[in-house]
Motif scaffolding. Structure first.
Motif, PDB file in Angstrom:
ATOM      1  N   MET A   1      44.718  31.445  25.900  1.00 26.40           N
ATOM      2  CA  MET A   1      45.293  31.770  27.224  1.00 26.40           C
ATOM      3  C   MET A   1      44.165  32.128  28.199  1.00 26.40           C
ATOM      4  SD  MET A   1      48.008  34.821  28.168  1.00 26.40           S
ATOM      5  CE  MET A   1      49.574  34.022  27.831  1.00 26.40           C
ATOM      6  N   SER A   2      44.174  31.465  29.350  1.00 28.61           N
ATOM      7  CA  SER A   2      43.155  31.799  30.364  1.00 28.61           C
ATOM      8  C   SER A   2      43.647  32.992  31.182  1.00 28.61           C
ATOM      9  CB  SER A   2      42.928  30.606  31.291  1.00 28.61           C
ATOM     10  OG  SER A   2      44.054  30.445  32.130  1.00 28.61           O
ATOM     11  N   LEU A   3      42.723  33.569  31.936  1.00 27.33           N
ATOM     12  CA  LEU A   3      43.097  34.711  32.768  1.00 27.33           C
ATOM     13  C   LEU A   3      44.186  34.312  33.770  1.00 27.33           C
ATOM     14  CD1 LEU A   3      42.454  37.672  33.319  1.00 27.33           C
ATOM     15  CD2 LEU A   3      40.657  36.945  34.899  1.00 27.33           C
ATOM     16  N   ALA A   4      44.028  33.128  34.369  1.00 25.97           N
ATOM     17  CA  ALA A   4      45.021  32.670  35.350  1.00 25.97           C
ATOM     18  C   ALA A   4      46.389  32.496  34.695  1.00 25.97           C
ATOM     19  CB  ALA A   4      44.562  31.370  36.000  1.00 25.97           C
ATOM     20  N   GLN A   5      46.382  31.982  33.445  1.00 27.04           N
ATOM     21  CA  GLN A   5      47.666  31.789  32.751  1.00 27.04           C
ATOM     22  C   GLN A   5      48.322  33.126  32.404  1.00 27.04           C
ATOM     23  OE1 GLN A   5      46.104  29.463  29.559  1.00 27.04           O
ATOM     24  NE2 GLN A   5      46.835  27.506  30.409  1.00 27.04           N
ATOM     25  N   SER A   6      47.510  34.146  32.256  1.00 36.36           N
ATOM     26  CA  SER A   6      48.065  35.450  31.866  1.00 36.36           C
ATOM     27  C   SER A   6      48.927  36.063  32.965  1.00 36.36           C
ATOM     28  CB  SER A   6      46.932  36.428  31.529  1.00 36.36           C
ATOM     29  OG  SER A   6      46.340  36.937  32.714  1.00 36.36           O
ATOM     30  N   GLY A   7      48.758  35.564  34.209  1.00 33.58           N
ATOM     31  CA  GLY A   7      49.501  36.137  35.329  1.00 33.58           C
ATOM     32  C   GLY A   7      48.600  36.921  36.266  1.00 33.58           C
ATOM     33  N   ILE A   8      47.388  37.197  35.831  1.00 35.24           N
ATOM     34  CA  ILE A   8      46.406  37.843  36.710  1.00 35.24           C
ATOM     35  C   ILE A   8      45.847  36.772  37.652  1.00 35.24           C
ATOM     36  CG2 ILE A   8      44.105  38.963  36.717  1.00 35.24           C
ATOM     37  CD1 ILE A   8      46.371  40.765  35.664  1.00 35.24           C
ATOM     38  N   VAL A   9      45.558  37.165  38.901  1.00 35.13           N
ATOM     39  CA  VAL A   9      44.937  36.214  39.820  1.00 35.13           C
ATOM     40  C   VAL A   9      43.423  36.466  39.803  1.00 35.13           C
ATOM     41  CG1 VAL A   9      44.931  35.274  42.162  1.00 35.13           C
ATOM     42  CG2 VAL A   9      47.011  36.358  41.255  1.00 35.13           C
ATOM     43  N   PRO A  10      42.657  35.600  39.118  1.00 39.12           N
ATOM     44  CA  PRO A  10      41.222  35.874  38.943  1.00 39.12           C
ATOM     45  C   PRO A  10      40.486  36.057  40.270  1.00 39.12           C
ATOM     46  CG  PRO A  10      41.906  34.050  37.526  1.00 39.12           C
ATOM     47  CD  PRO A  10      43.070  34.359  38.421  1.00 39.12           C
ATOM     48  N   ALA A  11      40.842  35.267  41.277  1.00 39.30           N
ATOM     49  CA  ALA A  11      40.098  35.323  42.543  1.00 39.30           C
ATOM     50  C   ALA A  11      40.305  36.644  43.284  1.00 39.30           C
ATOM     51  CB  ALA A  11      40.522  34.157  43.436  1.00 39.30           C
ATOM     52  N   TRP A  12      41.351  37.394  42.925  1.00 37.88           N
ATOM     53  CA  TRP A  12      41.589  38.670  43.622  1.00 37.88           C
ATOM     54  C   TRP A  12      40.674  39.780  43.108  1.00 37.88           C
ATOM     55  CZ3 TRP A  12      47.709  39.169  44.037  1.00 37.88           C
ATOM     56  CH2 TRP A  12      48.170  38.133  44.863  1.00 37.88           C
ATOM     57  N   ILE A  13      40.101  39.548  41.910  1.00 38.67           N
ATOM     58  CA  ILE A  13      39.217  40.568  41.318  1.00 38.67           C
ATOM     59  C   ILE A  13      37.855  40.522  42.008  1.00 38.67           C
ATOM     60  CG2 ILE A  13      38.065  41.310  39.183  1.00 38.67           C
ATOM     61  CD1 ILE A  13      40.322  39.948  37.629  1.00 38.67           C
ATOM     62  N   ASP A  14      37.307  41.689  42.283  1.00 37.05           N
ATOM     63  CA  ASP A  14      35.939  41.770  42.804  1.00 37.05           C
ATOM     64  C   ASP A  14      35.064  42.349  41.694  1.00 37.05           C
ATOM     65  OD1 ASP A  14      33.552  42.192  44.014  1.00 37.05           O
ATOM     66  OD2 ASP A  14      34.370  43.215  45.792  1.00 37.05           O
ATOM     67  N   ARG A  15      34.360  41.453  40.989  1.00 34.08           N
ATOM     68  CA  ARG A  15      33.582  41.884  39.830  1.00 34.08           C
ATOM     69  C   ARG A  15      32.350  42.689  40.218  1.00 34.08           C
ATOM     70  NH1 ARG A  15      35.226  38.774  34.981  1.00 34.08           N
ATOM     71  NH2 ARG A  15      36.898  37.389  35.660  1.00 34.08           N
ATOM     72  N   ASP A  16      32.022  42.697  41.505  1.00 33.38           N
ATOM     73  CA  ASP A  16      30.876  43.516  41.946  1.00 33.38           C
ATOM     74  C   ASP A  16      31.233  44.995  42.023  1.00 33.38           C
ATOM     75  OD1 ASP A  16      29.422  41.236  42.161  1.00 33.38           O
ATOM     76  OD2 ASP A  16      29.769  40.973  44.319  1.00 33.38           O
ATOM     77  N   VAL A  17      32.537  45.296  42.028  1.00 29.83           N
ATOM     78  CA  VAL A  17      32.938  46.705  42.104  1.00 29.83           C
ATOM     79  C   VAL A  17      33.222  47.226  40.693  1.00 29.83           C
ATOM     80  CG1 VAL A  17      34.629  48.351  42.999  1.00 29.83           C
ATOM     81  CG2 VAL A  17      33.932  46.402  44.403  1.00 29.83           C
ATOM     82  N   ASP A  18      32.648  48.354  40.363  1.00 24.69           N
ATOM     83  CA  ASP A  18      32.848  48.993  39.070  1.00 24.69           C
ATOM     84  C   ASP A  18      34.282  49.541  38.996  1.00 24.69           C
ATOM     85  OD1 ASP A  18      32.913  50.628  36.865  1.00 24.69           O
ATOM     86  OD2 ASP A  18      31.072  51.726  37.362  1.00 24.69           O
ATOM     87  N   PRO A  19      35.063  49.078  38.011  1.00 28.26           N
ATOM     88  CA  PRO A  19      36.453  49.552  37.923  1.00 28.26           C
ATOM     89  C   PRO A  19      36.554  51.068  37.751  1.00 28.26           C
ATOM     90  CG  PRO A  19      35.835  48.282  35.960  1.00 28.26           C
ATOM     91  CD  PRO A  19      34.741  48.095  36.965  1.00 28.26           C
ATOM     92  N   CYS A  20      35.523  51.703  37.214  1.00 33.16           N
ATOM     93  CA  CYS A  20      35.561  53.160  37.030  1.00 33.16           C
ATOM     94  C   CYS A  20      35.296  53.908  38.336  1.00 33.16           C
ATOM     95  CB  CYS A  20      34.525  53.598  35.985  1.00 33.16           C
ATOM     96  SG  CYS A  20      34.727  52.764  34.398  1.00 33.16           S
ATOM     97  N   GLN A  21      34.772  53.190  39.320  1.00 36.69           N
ATOM     98  CA  GLN A  21      34.469  53.828  40.608  1.00 36.69           C
ATOM     99  C   GLN A  21      35.656  53.727  41.565  1.00 36.69           C
ATOM    100  OE1 GLN A  21      31.616  55.527  41.612  1.00 36.69           O
ATOM    101  NE2 GLN A  21      31.072  55.428  39.439  1.00 36.69           N
ATOM    102  N   ASP A  22      36.234  52.526  41.666  1.00 38.73           N
ATOM    103  CA  ASP A  22      37.318  52.288  42.630  1.00 38.73           C
ATOM    104  C   ASP A  22      38.147  51.130  42.094  1.00 38.73           C
ATOM    105  OD1 ASP A  22      38.956  51.499  44.717  1.00 38.73           O
ATOM    106  OD2 ASP A  22      37.426  51.798  46.268  1.00 38.73           O
ATOM    107  N   PHE A  23      39.235  51.458  41.407  1.00 38.63           N
ATOM    108  CA  PHE A  23      39.976  50.406  40.709  1.00 38.63           C
ATOM    109  C   PHE A  23      40.697  49.466  41.672  1.00 38.63           C
ATOM    110  CE2 PHE A  23      43.300  48.705  37.773  1.00 38.63           C
ATOM    111  CZ  PHE A  23      42.420  48.033  36.938  1.00 38.63           C
TER     112      PHE A  23
END
Ligand SMILES: [Zn+2]
Length: 654
Positions: free
Chosen positions: A1-23
């Motif tokens: 299963m790819s991320l897109a198939q899981s229901g998450i929208v990959p392009a909406w994620i900002d991988r430059d932001v640390d999830p522990c800092q600002d989710f």
């Protein structure tokens, strides 16, 4: 299963932001950085995308229905209504004729008695100066439906706008008065007359605002429930108002069981009717008619009415006519229009999967109630009893409502009037009858859900059970995070928030809490109030922690409980769901899905209006305000204790 198939929208994620800092920035930054709010909306995000998709689908249904030959009674009716709404030439030609009877009634006002008759004439047509009457489940005996009278008659979103100066309230007042003046001029008044007319209307609204209850006071059901009965209104509170005429005109002449939100308000309004100059009363009443009816009139009126949406929602352009007409049909014939929606979008098993989710989340709440350390045994038992009695309606009604009024293709205002009369009569007919638990307060395509504390019932329309919130092929963690936590757990927790917790499982306003447990609950609630009161909506405008407490408690409880539900569900599976989806674990998907359901860019104007008047927090805080309180989050995302999203101290209620 790819991320897109899981229901998450990959392009909406900002991988430059640390999830522990600002989710929120991590889960939605890719979206909010690039998104542009369409000119004809105040916000743009996951909810608006689903809404737009639904609106376009409904438009195609209605266009088809409007253009085809007669035959199907459902399609004929919605088609005719839509056709009349789209016929701008006929609406233009009708001019102000649709409101002429109301204006004529107001023209007769020369003293308190004639003013009262005008108020009655307006209310019968669904226009609500001063107050409004509707059916209400008796808080003391939820098996009974009585009449409830509530404050009404203001044009700004909250009484605060008349009385305070926070943020841009002063500018909004100025915009409002100038808009009132232009509306009077559209009606034919010259500028020197329109100006004092607007000033009168504003002065009376400001007086009403001063007497009305604020939304925080109104969160306590005890404050809005006063069984004064008909006799109390007639003999004590407001004897000068002709209550008998009023109830007769509404078609409920024998009703005696009446609750009002606040007894002194009705005394004040009756006094105002006797003390104000009749010209000023006429101006207030005319303004109320114009404000509530402008959208049914020609283009100049519609354009002028848009002034306040620009001011309060930050919209730059009027939505296209077709979209406004789709919403009119949804408002007035919603369960006819909804049938096509359900057939196309909610067939094959959607309902069964949603019901399964509901049961999982309920199960988690059951376990949680047993585990809560701050609850004593007696209160725990009462809470379990309430939970066991929560009913849930999923997708669409089992029986479709019938709309027993005629619709023509040529008279939009006439259709609106017929629909209004029908709905008023339908509502008032409930008084004195047994409660109907299956009467839906939202239509099937609605992208929303609700909990009703008198019915102790959650309702999940099909419109919300759609991608990206819910999908048959989504990773289960995504359905649990978004629909399980954000919707089902949220609505269920409303039964136990600062307001809902005051009703028992049968919907009665009864204190089922022991004294000590109640104090612990109040303390935990205060933690949430303080937490959100520190958040800013826009620079210099903070959230109202008390106004938003119920929604924030529901958000926090929903996400926590659905996470537990997901863990329990996972344990019970013979084969565990996939847990490395392009580098994300399934537990991470859960939180991502919840956050992405709130990916939204909101105009500063709308953000400020929300802060002043909306019990819901803005999207950024619906995510981060919840995440910092989640015991599972730090572990799932490997956030060190003490990072912004995994603080040492957290608020915990449910
Ligand atoms: Zn809610």
């Amino acid at each position: 299963m790819s991320l897109a198939q899981s229901g998450i929208v990959p392009a909406w994620i900002d991988r430059d932001v640390d999830p522990c800092q600002d989710f929120f920035a991590h889960a939605c930054g890719g979206f909010t950085k690039n998104a542009e709010i369409p000119a004809d909306r105040g916000a743009w995000g996951a909810i608006e995308m689903v809404s737009q998709n639904t609106e376009e689908f409904l438009r195609s249904v209605l266009q088809g229905a409007a253009s085809r030959a007669a035959g199907d009674p459902v399609l004929d009716k919605i088609g005719a209504y839509y056709a009349a709404c789209m016929d701008e030439a006929a609406i233009e030609k009708a001019g102000t004729q649709p409101i002429t009877p109301l204006l004529d009634a107001i023209a007769k006002v020369k003293d308190a008695a004639t003013a009262a008759q005008a108020v009655i004439a307006l209310q019968v047509q669904g226009v609500s100066p001063f107050f409004a009457l509707g059916p209400q489940q008796d808080f003391a005996d939820a098996t009974q439906v009585i009449a409830g009278i509530d404050q009404d008659g203001l044009g700004l979103p909250d009484r605060k706008y008349y009385l305070e100066n926070a943020g841009s309230m002063q500018t909004t007042r100025k915009t409002y008065v100038a808009h009132m003046q232009r509306m009077f001029m559209l009606l034919g008044l010259r500028e020197p007359d329109a100006k004092p007319a607007a000033a009168d209307a504003m002065r009376i609204e400001t007086r009403l605002a001063g007497w009305q209850q604020d939304e925080v006071i109104r969160r306590d059901p005890h404050n809005v429930y006063h069984r004064v009965e008909r006799e109390g209104l007639e003999k004590k509170l407001a004897p000068s108002f002709p209550w008998g005429d009023y109830l007769s005109a509404l078609g409920i002449p024998t009703v005696t069981a009446i609750s009002v939100n606040a007894p002194p308000y009705y005394t004040a309004v009756a006094k105002l009717l006797t003390r104000e100059k009749s010209a000023a009363l006429r101006h207030y009443l005319v303004w109320t008619v114009l404000r509530e009816s402008a959208d049914e009139l020609g283009q100049a009126w519609v354009d002028e009415a848009f002034t306040m949406q620009r001011e309060l929602h930050g919209m730059k352009a009027l939505p296209p006519r077709w979209r406004r007409c789709v919403h009119r049909v949804d408002d007035d014939l919603g369960e006819l229009l909804g049938q096509s929606y359900v057939a196309a979008r909610f067939a094959d098993g959607g309902k069964a999967r949603a019901v399964e989710l509901v049961q999982s989340v309920f199960g988690a709440m059951q376990k949680q109630l047993d585990a809560l350390s701050w609850m004593d045994a007696a209160t725990r038992k009462a809470a379990q009893a309430k939970l066991a009695k929560i009913a849930y309606l999923v997708g669409y009604p089992d029986t479709w409502r019938s709309y027993r009024f005629d619709v023509t293709r040529t008279d939009f205002a006439g259709n609106v009037r017929a629909a209004t009369h029908f709905e008023i009569a339908r509502q008032l007919a409930k008084i004195g009858k047994p409660v109907d638990r299956f009467d839906w307060q939202m239509t099937p395509p609605t992208v929303n859900a609700y909990y009703d504390s008198s019915l102790n019932e959650i309702v999940l329309p099909a419109g919300l059970l759609q991608a990206p919130f819910f999908g048959a092929t989504f990773h289960p963690a995504v359905n649990f995070g978004s629909t399980g936590g954000g919707t089902i757990g949220h609505e269920m927790t409303h039964g136990f928030d600062d307001e809902g917790s005051q009703f028992d499982g049968d919907g009665n306003l009864i204190d089922w809490w022991s004294k000590e447990t109640k104090q612990s609950f109040a303390k935990a609630t205060q933690c949430v109030v303080d937490q959100y009161a520190a958040y800013e909506a826009v620079p210099n405008v903070k959230l109202d922690g008390k106004l938003t407490a119920g929604e924030n408690i529901a958000d926090n409880g929903g996400v926590k409980l659905a996470y537990q539900a997901y863990q329990a569900w996972k344990q019970a599976q013979p084969i565990a769901p996939p847990s490395d989806i392009e580098g994300f674990t399934d537990d991470q998907l859960y939180y991502l899905a919840y956050a992405q359901s709130w990916c939204e860019k909101v105009s500063p104007e709308l953000l400020e209006t929300m802060a002043h008047a909306d019990p819901h927090s803005p999207p950024q805080w619906r995510v981060n305000g919840v995440i910092v309180n989640q015991p599972g989050f730090g572990q799932a995302w490997k956030c060190a204790v003490g990072t912004p999203m995994n603080p040492e101290k957290r608020c915990a209620i449910w």
